[in-house]
Structures are given as structure tokens and as C-alpha cells.
Design a protein around this motif. Structure first.
Motif, PDB file in Angstrom:
ATOM      1  N   ALA A 100       0.610  -1.059  -0.256  1.00  0.00           N
ATOM      2  CA  ALA A 100       0.149   0.123   0.063  1.00  0.00           C
ATOM      3  C   ALA A 100       0.783   1.375  -0.123  1.00  0.00           C
ATOM      4  N   GLY A 101       1.826   1.059   0.673  1.00  0.00           N
ATOM      5  CA  GLY A 101       2.477   2.661   1.082  1.00  0.00           C
ATOM      6  C   GLY A 101       3.932   2.663  -0.161  1.00  0.00           C
ATOM      7  N   VAL A 102       4.410   2.017  -0.910  1.00  0.00           N
ATOM      8  CA  VAL A 102       4.994   1.993  -2.165  1.00  0.00           C
ATOM      9  C   VAL A 102       3.792   2.141  -3.222  1.00  0.00           C
ATOM     10  N   LEU A 103       2.603   1.432  -3.664  1.00  0.00           N
ATOM     11  CA  LEU A 103       1.822   1.018  -4.893  1.00  0.00           C
ATOM     12  C   LEU A 103       0.841   2.729  -4.727  1.00  0.00           C
ATOM     13  N   ARG A 104       0.597   3.101  -3.743  1.00  0.00           N
ATOM     14  CA  ARG A 104       0.008   4.323  -4.143  1.00  0.00           C
ATOM     15  C   ARG A 104       0.081   6.003  -4.433  1.00  0.00           C
ATOM     16  N   ARG A 105       1.673   5.395  -4.082  1.00  0.00           N
ATOM     17  CA  ARG A 105       2.402   6.491  -4.502  1.00  0.00           C
ATOM     18  C   ARG A 105       3.745   6.567  -5.937  1.00  0.00           C
ATOM     19  N   PHE A 106       4.152   5.581  -5.837  1.00  0.00           N
ATOM     20  CA  PHE A 106       5.061   4.232  -7.472  1.00  0.00           C
ATOM     21  C   PHE A 106       4.352   3.579  -8.165  1.00  0.00           C
ATOM     22  N   ARG A 107       5.106   3.296  -9.292  1.00  0.00           N
ATOM     23  CA  ARG A 107       4.863   2.191  -9.933  1.00  0.00           C
ATOM     24  C   ARG A 107       6.495   1.806  -9.810  1.00  0.00           C
ATOM     25  N   VAL A 108       6.573   0.639  -9.756  1.00  0.00           N
ATOM     26  CA  VAL A 108       7.978  -0.353  -9.188  1.00  0.00           C
ATOM     27  C   VAL A 108       8.459  -0.977 -11.280  1.00  0.00           C
ATOM     28  N   VAL A 109       8.830  -0.651 -11.460  1.00  0.00           N
ATOM     29  CA  VAL A 109       9.059  -0.636 -13.020  1.00  0.00           C
ATOM     30  C   VAL A 109      10.783  -1.730 -13.215  1.00  0.00           C
ATOM     31  N   PRO A 110      10.530  -2.542 -14.019  1.00  0.00           N
ATOM     32  CA  PRO A 110      12.319  -3.321 -14.006  1.00  0.00           C
ATOM     33  C   PRO A 110      12.630  -2.803 -15.222  1.00  0.00           C
ATOM     34  N   ALA A 111      13.989  -2.035 -14.732  1.00  0.00           N
ATOM     35  CA  ALA A 111      14.522  -1.603 -15.296  1.00  0.00           C
ATOM     36  C   ALA A 111      15.158  -1.888 -16.906  1.00  0.00           C
ATOM     37  N   VAL A 112      15.482  -3.475 -16.418  1.00  0.00           N
ATOM     38  CA  VAL A 112      15.038  -4.003 -17.905  1.00  0.00           C
ATOM     39  C   VAL A 112      13.869  -4.738 -18.839  1.00  0.00           C
ATOM     40  N   GLU A 113      13.666  -4.251 -19.295  1.00  0.00           N
ATOM     41  CA  GLU A 113      11.899  -4.181 -20.384  1.00  0.00           C
ATOM     42  C   GLU A 113      12.437  -5.884 -20.350  1.00  0.00           C
ATOM     43  N   GLY A 114      11.098  -6.247 -20.173  1.00  0.00           N
ATOM     44  CA  GLY A 114      10.925  -7.978 -20.134  1.00  0.00           C
ATOM     45  C   GLY A 114      11.438  -8.496 -19.621  1.00  0.00           C
ATOM     46  N   MET A 115      12.310  -8.528 -18.403  1.00  0.00           N
ATOM     47  CA  MET A 115      13.339  -9.027 -17.769  1.00  0.00           C
ATOM     48  C   MET A 115      12.953 -10.193 -16.969  1.00  0.00           C
ATOM     49  N   GLU A 116      13.665 -11.273 -16.727  1.00  0.00           N
ATOM     50  CA  GLU A 116      12.645 -12.353 -16.733  1.00  0.00           C
ATOM     51  C   GLU A 116      13.653 -12.954 -15.356  1.00  0.00           C
ATOM     52  N   PRO A 117      13.794 -12.786 -14.012  1.00  0.00           N
ATOM     53  CA  PRO A 117      14.804 -13.176 -13.047  1.00  0.00           C
ATOM     54  C   PRO A 117      14.928 -14.099 -13.146  1.00  0.00           C
ATOM     55  N   VAL A 118      16.277 -14.507 -13.224  1.00  0.00           N
ATOM     56  CA  VAL A 118      17.304 -16.249 -12.615  1.00  0.00           C
ATOM     57  C   VAL A 118      16.688 -16.875 -11.146  1.00  0.00           C
ATOM     58  N   TYR A 119      15.663 -17.761 -11.602  1.00  0.00           N
ATOM     59  CA  TYR A 119      14.847 -17.986 -10.098  1.00  0.00           C
ATOM     60  C   TYR A 119      16.756 -19.059  -9.193  1.00  0.00           C
ATOM     61  N   VAL A 120      16.532 -18.708  -8.250  1.00  0.00           N
ATOM     62  CA  VAL A 120      17.715 -19.135  -7.363  1.00  0.00           C
ATOM     63  C   VAL A 120      17.350 -19.651  -5.715  1.00  0.00           C
ATOM     64  N   SER A 121      17.710 -20.534  -5.188  1.00  0.00           N
ATOM     65  CA  SER A 121      17.005 -20.692  -3.674  1.00  0.00           C
ATOM     66  C   SER A 121      18.302 -21.377  -2.663  1.00  0.00           C
ATOM     67  N   ASP A 122      18.524 -20.502  -1.215  1.00  0.00           N
ATOM     68  CA  ASP A 122      19.044 -20.906  -0.316  1.00  0.00           C
ATOM     69  C   ASP A 122      18.516 -21.550  -0.185  1.00  0.00           C
ATOM     70  N   PHE A 123      17.927 -20.997   1.477  1.00  0.00           N
ATOM     71  CA  PHE A 123      17.190 -20.962   2.326  1.00  0.00           C
ATOM     72  C   PHE A 123      15.527 -20.735   2.137  1.00  0.00           C
ATOM     73  N   THR A 124      15.719 -19.338   0.559  1.00  0.00           N
ATOM     74  CA  THR A 124      14.995 -18.868   0.666  1.00  0.00           C
ATOM     75  C   THR A 124      14.791 -18.497  -0.949  1.00  0.00           C
ATOM     76  N   THR A 125      13.977 -17.986  -1.925  1.00  0.00           N
ATOM     77  CA  THR A 125      14.002 -18.144  -3.115  1.00  0.00           C
ATOM     78  C   THR A 125      14.469 -17.051  -3.176  1.00  0.00           C
ATOM     79  N   LYS A 126      15.388 -16.234  -3.998  1.00  0.00           N
ATOM     80  CA  LYS A 126      15.138 -15.380  -4.774  1.00  0.00           C
ATOM     81  C   LYS A 126      16.100 -15.268  -6.084  1.00  0.00           C
ATOM     82  N   MET A 127      16.154 -13.750  -6.545  1.00  0.00           N
ATOM     83  CA  MET A 127      16.220 -13.310  -8.022  1.00  0.00           C
ATOM     84  C   MET A 127      18.392 -13.768  -7.801  1.00  0.00           C
ATOM     85  N   LYS A 128      18.882 -14.525  -8.802  1.00  0.00           N
ATOM     86  CA  LYS A 128      19.972 -13.877  -9.088  1.00  0.00           C
ATOM     87  C   LYS A 128      20.189 -12.224  -9.562  1.00  0.00           C
ATOM     88  N   GLY A 129      21.520 -12.549  -9.322  1.00  0.00           N
ATOM     89  CA  GLY A 129      21.758 -10.444  -9.304  1.00  0.00           C
ATOM     90  C   GLY A 129      21.097  -9.832  -8.709  1.00  0.00           C
TER      91      GLY A 129
END
Length: 506
Positions: free
Chosen positions: A465-494
Motif C-alpha cells: 500500500a505504501g509503495v504502490l499508492r505513490r510509485f510504480r516499480v518498473v524493471p530496469a530491463v524491459e521484459g526481464m525474466e529473473p533467474v530463480y535461485v534458492s538457498d533457504f529462501t527464494t531469490k533473484m540471481k543478481g
């Protein structure tokens, strides 16, 4: 390089060159398909397939599990170790509830993680686990939740996160949103766990020592936990070399930092035994358990749970929302419908039904903890007929369970929050339709169901609510498909590089 040489020497000292050569000539691991149950060989088990898929082990296991008739299969690891994986909801209910007494963390699990987690709640069984859960439960009553969402999260949002996003929007800067969200969650959980503010999310995005060494320790313990040949790390630990030497150093740094805060809290408590602080550490100290090692174990476990899970969930959520403008518009409509000048408070955030559904849908596709493992105390048979021998590790797989077509439909790959909702014609609004916790075990289920589930949802909805009320969050690279990695939790590589755009009509 030392680690690689050491592991290679160990492998060749155990497996003769002749055996290795013969097997290598008979097997071409590249010919196997992702959904084919891997072949198993004497001594080696399915090591070739495991090595081939080590960079995508969560997805690989998910592909196999969802292709089997009963959503269960047994992976043969080297030297006779077996591990059962399941995405069968009946099996999950059996493990987590009806036969809870027979499925513990297990000695192998606890021994592997003890250097980092000690005897904290996430590495504990039996009476120790019961005690920690009982004391911790008071941290999640309605009064504490209201204070958390309105003050702890609210202050971090208004004083730190929003100014950073505003500055990025004004200067067209690229932010690693995964890093920003981890910092946000780290500050929050430290306040709840320690009553301590590390100020990790400030405009300069500083290198906080505690957060840095915590990350390093987590990376090393994850490497140990995911080792395919466990005795390799045990030998390295005995010799204090390579990754085990690094782990020892970083864990010591984490514990020293935590111990310093605990000593300060104990001194504060001794000066004023009527201390009314509501942080988790104060609760444990007031319960009479003032052993520094034990309390440190508890706090480290809660930092791990509170930082990485919510930040992982939010990272994938914001990426999915950026790809689905229709969903974003519905969330914005809901936020503005609940809007008060200071932003949604406890009741308003709690009633954000569409946003709640969107978060559930995001975590269906990218659960913060994609796999959870137990160990069988005694022989057993699962509801689908799978035989479980005493000591066998069995893992239920939330990542795979979110991809079962029979449960979620042919469109399971789509990000569609409406699958969690029903439209009430008379009321003219959405109502949430949840799934049982065994079909959707993102927050575990049964006696070990996550104590912080409601707190996590409140925190995430407050951030959204606090973020999207005021801002749009746009991937810096158009069409970005994150590389999925997992240690104990899921993350985006890089990380998740984004640009922030301020809404003109907020």
C-alpha cells in the motif's frame, strides 16, 4: 579452488578410476529429460543427474514430482542415502498433523545447521521447541500486531523506504529492489527480535556489518545443507579449511554481534525488572532463560525467518505485478478505497482483500521457502502408499505444490489473484477464499504452522500500500525474466534492478 581440489581428491579416493570410467561410458546424463525420474547406480545413486541440475534443483525436483501419478518420488543420493519428495496434500497433512509425532527435524538436520542456528526454534524438536513456541506466541497477539504494523513498519516505510524511492524517481536512479526490501525487513525484524534498530535502510544504503556477516554465514551454511556428499563438509570442518573455515569465522561474528546486544539488554533488564519492552528478546529474558548462548540461538532463528521470507515474497510480488498491469490497477483501486491521509492502519491493511489474494498468488508461484524437510522417527506408510523407513528424510515441496494442475487448473502458470476470490453481488465486493494449509503449505501447517503468518501478511500489505499508492516499480530491463535461485529462501540471481516512477495522481 582449494575446495574444488579437496572435493575432487576425496571423490577419487572413494570411487576407483575404473568404476568411474565404466559408469561414465554407460551414462550420458544429458540425454535425460527434466521430468524423468533419474536413474540410480550402486554407491553413486543419482549423482550425475543431481550434479547436472544443481543450479536449478528446486525446479528440477518440481518437474519430477508433478509428473508422477501420486506426486511423490524417492531420490537416491550417493552412498545409499534416500530422500522422499512429495507434493501430495494428503501426505503433507499426514506429516505435519495426523502423524506429527513421527516427523521431526531430525538429528541430521539439526547437526548440519547447529553451528549457525544452535538450538533455536527452527532447529529444535520436542520440549525445547514447545517452550520457544509458547514464549514466542505472545509476540503475535493483536496488540503486538497493531503496534508492529502501525509503528515499526509504518515508521520504516514513511521515514526510510518512501524517501529512498522518491529520490530514485526524481533522479532516475536504478535500485536493486531485492536489496532494498531485504534491508527494510532486516530493520523490522531486528526491532521486533532485539528492540534494536540497525538502520540498514537509510539513504546511503550502507554496508551494515551485522547484515553482511549474517548473509555470508547464511550462504555458507546453505552450501553445507545442500551438499550432495555430506562427509566432505564434515572433513573440511574437522580440518578447518575452505568454506568451513569461512563459515566458522562468519558465524562467530554473527554470534558476537548478537551477544553484545543481548548483554546490553540483560543489563537494562537487571536495572529495571519491570521492563515493559515488547521485543522478543525481552520476553525470553523475563521468562527466566538468561543463558546467553540459548537466547542468541533464538534471536538468530527469528532474524532468519523474519528477514528473508517476507523480502523474498515481496520481491517476486513486485515483479509479477509489474508484468500484470490489470492486477496493479485492481490493487491501486483497493488502496485508494481504503485510503486515509496517513496511509492504511491496522484494520484497513487487514481488510485489503484483493491485495491479500495477490500476495497468496505470488507465493503460490514463488513460495519464500520452496522445500521443507523432516525426518521419520519410525517406519511409516504415507497415504499414497509410499513406504518410509526410519531415519529417512522426507521433503514436502510448496514450489511444486503450486504447480499441480489438478489443484490449480490448466492455467496454473498464470498470475491470477482471482483464483483466491469470489465476487459478492449483494455486497459489491470481493471476498477471500483460502485454501487449506496442507494444499498450500507456504506457512507450514499443523502444530508447526508459522506463528508470524498474520504479521507477515500485515507487513507485506502495508509495504504494498505504501509503495504502490505513490510509485510504480518498473524493471530496469524491459521484459526481464529473473533467474530463480534458492538457498533457504527464494531469490533473484543478481538482484532485481528497477526504476521508480512517481504517480502523478497519488
Amino acid at each position: 579452488m582449494v575446495d574444488l581440489q579437496f572435493s575432487t581428491l576425496l571423490l577419487f579416493s572413494i570411487i576407483s578410476p575404473l568404476l568411474f570410467f565404466l559408469l561414465s561410458t554407460l551414462i550420458n546424463p544429458c540425454t535425460s529429460t527434466p521430468t524423468k525420474i533419474p536413474s540410480s547406480y550402486p554407491i553413486l545413486g543419482s549423482i550425475f543427474a543431481i550434479w547436472k541440475n544443481k543450479e536449478r534443483r528446486v525446479q528440477w525436483i518440481s518437474d519430477i514430482v508433478t509428473s508422477t501419478p501420486n506426486l511423490t518420488f524417492t531420490l537416491h543420493r550417493p552412498f545409499g542415502y534416500r530422500q522422499i519428495f512429495t507434493a501430495n496434500a494428503a501426505n503433507v497433512q499426514h506429516i505435519l498433523k495426523s502423524h506429527f509425532h513421527n516427523y521431526h527435524k531430525g538429528e541430521v538436520f539439526r547437526r548440519t545447521l547447529r553451528d549457525f542456528l544452535g538450538d533455536g526454534i527452527f532447529n529444535a524438536d520436542g520440549e525445547n521447541w514447545k517452550f520457544q513456541r509458547q514464549v514466542s506466541s505472545h509476540q503475535f497477539n493483536t496488540k503486538s500486531l497493531k503496534n508492529f504494523v502501525e509503528h515499526v513498519v509504518g515508521v520504516e516505510l514513511s521515514d526510510r523506504l518512501v524517501p529512498i524511492l522518491k529520490n530514485a524517481a526524481e533522479n532516475n536512479n536504478v535500485l536493486d529492489f531485492q536489496d532494498v526490501l531485504q534491508r527494510f525487513a532486516f530493520d523490522n525484524i531486528c526491532k521486533i527480535a532485539f528492540g534494536y534498530d540497525p538502520a540498514y535502510l537509510t539513504p546511503s544504503l550502507p554496508d551494515a556489518k551485522f547484515a553482511g556477516v549474517f548473509d555470508n554465514a547464511l550462504k555458507r551454511i546453505s552450501e553445507r545443507f545442500n551438499s550432495n556428499i555430506p562427509f566432505v563438509w564434515k572433513i573440511k570442518r574437522a580440518l578447518c579449511i575452505g568454506t568451513e573455515r569461512d563459515l566458522k569465522i562468519t558465524v562467530q561474528q554473527v554470534r558476537e554481534f548478537a551477544s553484545e546486544i543481548i548483554r546490553e539488554k540483560k543489563q537494562e533488564y537487571s536495572l529495571n525488572e519491570s521492563n515493559t519492552n515488547n521485543d522478543l528478546l525481552s520476553r525470553f529474558l523475563s521468562s527466566g532463560h538468561k543463558d546467553e548462548v540459548f537466547v542468541t540461538d533464538i534471536v538468530i532463528s527469528f532474524i532468519l525467518a523474519g528477514r528473508d521470507t517476507t523480502s523474498a515474497a515481496l520481491t517476486w510480488f513486485f515483479w509479477l505485478v509489474s508484468k500484470n498491469p490489470g492486477v496493479e490497477n485492481e490493487i491501486i483501486k483497493e488502496i485508494r478505497g481504503n485510503n486515509s491521509e496517513g496511509g492504511p492502519i491496522y484494520d484497513e491493511v487487514k481488510n485489503m482483500v484483493y491485495t491479500h489474494a495477490s500476495l497468496c498468488e505470488s507465493m503460490r508461484l514463488y513460495p519464500p521457502v520452496p522445500v521443507s524437510t523432516k525426518s521419520a522417527v519410525n517406519d511409516d506408510v504415507l497415504p499414497d502408499g509410499t513406504v518410509v523407513k526410519r531415519g529417512t528424510r522426507i521433503s514436502y515441496h510448496p514450489y511444486a505444490m503450486g504447480r499441480v494442475e489438478k489443484v490449480w487448473g490448466a492455467d496454473w502458470a498464470e498470475f491470477r489473484p482471482e483464483r483466491w476470490l469470489e465476487w459478492e453481488e449483494t455486497a459489491g465486493k470481493w471476498s477471500f477464499v483460502g485454501r487449506d494449509s496442507f494444499t498450500y503449505p507456504v506457512f507450514q501447517a499443523g502444530p508447526r504452522i508459522c506463528l508470524g503468518k498474520e504479521m507477515a501478511f500485515l507487513q507485506m500489505k502495508r509495504v504494498v500500500a505504501g509503495v504502490l499508492r505513490r510509485f510504480r516499480v518498473v524493471p530496469a530491463v524491459e521484459g526481464m525474466e529473473p533467474v530463480y535461485v534458492s538457498d533457504f529462501t527464494t531469490k533473484m540471481k543478481g538482484g532485481f534492478p528497477v526504476k521508480i516512477e512517481e504517480r502523478v495522481d497519488h
